[in-house]
Design a protein around this motif. Structure first.
Motif, PDB file in Angstrom:
ATOM      1  N   VAL A 222      -5.280  -1.944   7.549  1.00  0.00           N
ATOM      2  CA  VAL A 222      -6.124  -1.395   8.617  1.00  0.00           C
ATOM      3  C   VAL A 222      -6.788  -2.513   9.409  1.00  0.00           C
ATOM      4  O   VAL A 222      -6.936  -2.422  10.636  1.00  0.00           O
TER       5      VAL A 222
ATOM      6  N   TYR B 195      -9.505   4.005   6.617  1.00  0.00           N
ATOM      7  CA  TYR B 195      -8.530   5.053   6.930  1.00  0.00           C
ATOM      8  C   TYR B 195      -7.852   4.867   8.281  1.00  0.00           C
ATOM      9  O   TYR B 195      -6.656   5.156   8.420  1.00  0.00           O
TER      10      TYR B 195
ATOM     11  N   GLU C  79      -1.671   4.203  -0.687  1.00  0.00           N
ATOM     12  CA  GLU C  79      -2.494   3.010  -0.504  1.00  0.00           C
ATOM     13  C   GLU C  79      -1.845   1.987   0.409  1.00  0.00           C
ATOM     14  O   GLU C  79      -2.533   1.223   1.087  1.00  0.00           O
TER      15      GLU C  79
ATOM     16  N   TYR D  60     -12.909   8.508  -0.392  1.00  0.00           N
ATOM     17  CA  TYR D  60     -11.649   8.189  -1.064  1.00  0.00           C
ATOM     18  C   TYR D  60     -10.894   9.435  -1.521  1.00  0.00           C
ATOM     19  O   TYR D  60     -11.494  10.404  -2.000  1.00  0.00           O
TER      20      TYR D  60
ATOM     21  N   ASP E  71      -0.535   2.381   3.161  1.00  0.00           N
ATOM     22  CA  ASP E  71      -0.875   2.651   4.554  1.00  0.00           C
ATOM     23  C   ASP E  71      -2.374   2.537   4.821  1.00  0.00           C
ATOM     24  O   ASP E  71      -2.792   2.509   5.974  1.00  0.00           O
ATOM     25  N   LEU E  72      -3.193   2.471   3.749  1.00  0.00           N
ATOM     26  CA  LEU E  72      -4.631   2.579   3.934  1.00  0.00           C
ATOM     27  C   LEU E  72      -5.410   1.418   3.313  1.00  0.00           C
ATOM     28  O   LEU E  72      -6.628   1.457   3.292  1.00  0.00           O
TER      29      LEU E  72
END
Length: 224
Positions: A72, A151, A64, A58, A66-67
């Motif tokens: 994801v 990620y 956040e 982390y 995008d992740l």
């Protein structure tokens, strides 16, 4: 689910993880087996083409939006999630929780075949009731979001010393998991069926062997 996947699933009743590992050894020269996995329901077999979610340690400076797990996950499964196996790498922290019943309910909602996590998962009682198979490194109670984060989607990942490429077929049962390249999955399954038949024949020969002749050395190598 594609017709090809349905056809492959039809062969699964004749094989298990051990025969698939042996078959991979005959067809390929690289390691393909993943061991020391646990499940909230060890009786459930998992099989399907892999999509991957790569976890990393982390960092609080990354956005956040995008992740997050949802972002994801949907990038990984794309427009055809049914029958896929979501493979999640550990980010170097296999003893930390990577998700739980709430986040993983998305897999149930979209008819995913299973999740293979190289980390721990929370809420085993919930996961056991979902419509997908779950295999991971163990159960967790503590939230792991301050340690690892999802990620990237659909990149090659390492799970228990095995390389998993998106599109590989993943099989898991109580004996362990096997990663099979998409280009040779039918050949490997067919070889595993032959191995099961060979083992059955060998067991019949062993049942018929003569202990007295074996003790005396009278039985030849071809007979054993």
């Amino acid at each position: 689910m594609t017709e090809e996947l349905r056809g492959l699933r039809g062969m699964l009743e004749q094989v298990d993880s051990a025969s698939l590992v042996d078959a991979m050894g005959r067809v390929h020269g690289h390691r393909a087996d993943i061991v020391d996995l646990v499940s909230p329901d060890p009786s459930r077999v998992m099989f399907g083409p892999a999509v991957t979610v790569a976890f990393l340690p982390y960092r609080d400076d990354l956005p956040e939006k995008d992740l997050g797990f949802a972002t994801v996950f949907y990038r990984a499964v794309g427009d055809a999630p049914e029958g896929k196996v979501v493979v999640m790498s550990s980010g170097g922290h296999p003893d930390v929780s990577h998700a739980g019943g709430t986040k993983l309910s998305r897999l149930h909602n979209h008819h995913v075949a299973g999740v293979l996590a190289d980390g721990r998962l929370r809420d085993f009682s919930e996961l056991a009731g979902y419509g997908f198979a779950t295999w991971c490194r163990g159960q967790a109670t503590h939230w792991g979001g301050a340690t690892v984060m999802p990620y990237a989607a659909n990149i090659a990942v390492e799970i228990g010393g095995v390389c998993v490429v998106p599109g590989d077929y993943v099989y898991a049962d109580s004996g362990g998991a096997v990663v099979i390249p998409a280009g040779s999955v039918r050949r490997v399954l067919e070889e595993a069926v032959r191995i099961e038949a060979e083992d059955k024949h060998s067991a019949e020969v062993i049942r018929a062997e003569d202990p007295v002749r074996l003790r005396s050395g009278e039985q030849t190598a071809s007979e054993t």
